[in-house]
Design a protein around this motif. Sequence first.
Motif, PDB file in Angstrom:
ATOM      1  N   ASP A   1      33.658  33.019 -66.224  1.00 52.40           N
ATOM      2  CA  ASP A   1      32.419  33.499 -65.627  1.00 52.40           C
ATOM      3  C   ASP A   1      32.688  34.146 -64.276  1.00 52.40           C
ATOM      4  N   LEU A   2      31.614  34.599 -63.633  1.00 56.16           N
ATOM      5  CA  LEU A   2      31.715  35.094 -62.270  1.00 56.16           C
ATOM      6  C   LEU A   2      31.633  33.874 -61.359  1.00 56.16           C
ATOM      7  N   SER A   3      32.704  33.593 -60.641  1.00 55.30           N
ATOM      8  CA  SER A   3      32.815  32.374 -59.842  1.00 55.30           C
ATOM      9  C   SER A   3      32.675  32.715 -58.366  1.00 55.30           C
ATOM     10  N   LEU A   4      31.550  32.332 -57.776  1.00 52.41           N
ATOM     11  CA  LEU A   4      31.340  32.540 -56.343  1.00 52.41           C
ATOM     12  C   LEU A   4      32.014  31.390 -55.605  1.00 52.41           C
ATOM     13  N   GLU A   5      32.992  31.723 -54.782  1.00 53.26           N
ATOM     14  CA  GLU A   5      33.778  30.709 -54.099  1.00 53.26           C
ATOM     15  C   GLU A   5      33.041  30.148 -52.888  1.00 53.26           C
ATOM     16  N   ARG A   6      33.115  28.820 -52.750  1.00 53.31           N
ATOM     17  CA  ARG A   6      32.459  28.162 -51.620  1.00 53.31           C
ATOM     18  C   ARG A   6      33.347  28.103 -50.379  1.00 53.31           C
ATOM     19  N   VAL A   7      34.657  27.820 -50.562  1.00 54.42           N
ATOM     20  CA  VAL A   7      35.486  27.496 -49.404  1.00 54.42           C
ATOM     21  C   VAL A   7      36.870  28.126 -49.504  1.00 54.42           C
TER      22      VAL A   7
END
Length: 212
Positions: free
Chosen positions: A76-82
């Motif tokens: 999937d499209l993975s929006l990174e947090r950190v």
Amino acid sequence: MKNILITGFEPFGGEAVNPSWELAHALGGEVIADTRVVALQLPCVFGVALSTLDEALVRVRPALVLAVGQAGGRCDLSLERVAINVDDARIPDNAGAQPVDEPVVPDGPAAYFSTLPIKAMVAALRTAGYPASVSQTAGTFVCNHVFYGLQHRLAGQGVPSGFMHIPYLPQQAAQHPGAASLPLETLVAATRLALHTALTQNEIRMGAGQLD
């Protein structure tokens, strides 16, 4: 007109293409929410990627930055947090460098959070039927290197910025049996929506700074 800077990487690891650059290149020149998209290809090389990014930040003066990278094991499209202050390469970069347990920025903070409204972006993508999630790790290769360097350079400047990982393209997945993929047109449409959401979202960005 204000600018969005979207970055993608050159191919690495023996791949003929990198979906992150194909995506960035496809969106380059578009106008989203009255903001022009400027695309930049980054070398998959520790250090040089950040100097290339630095030059673009000065030249483009973006109102928002989204760096994108390939994650062949994801679906999937993975929006990174950190982003963490560690370079620890499983494979050599495109210049043959393979750092182990080295800091991205000596004496820098342990980590930075994304300053994009990542949960709102994921919610918008899922509502529209695109596979998306918040990811808790950007790894320790050049993707995380760029993500950390980006957040470090823009810290305190009020420019929302962050990183997103995307899967293989179908032609790549054909060479990796069992690997997930998404067509370029899907990636482009989904990222366009994610950027529009980021530009128009007034969500309070919790954790918009560093982690000591």
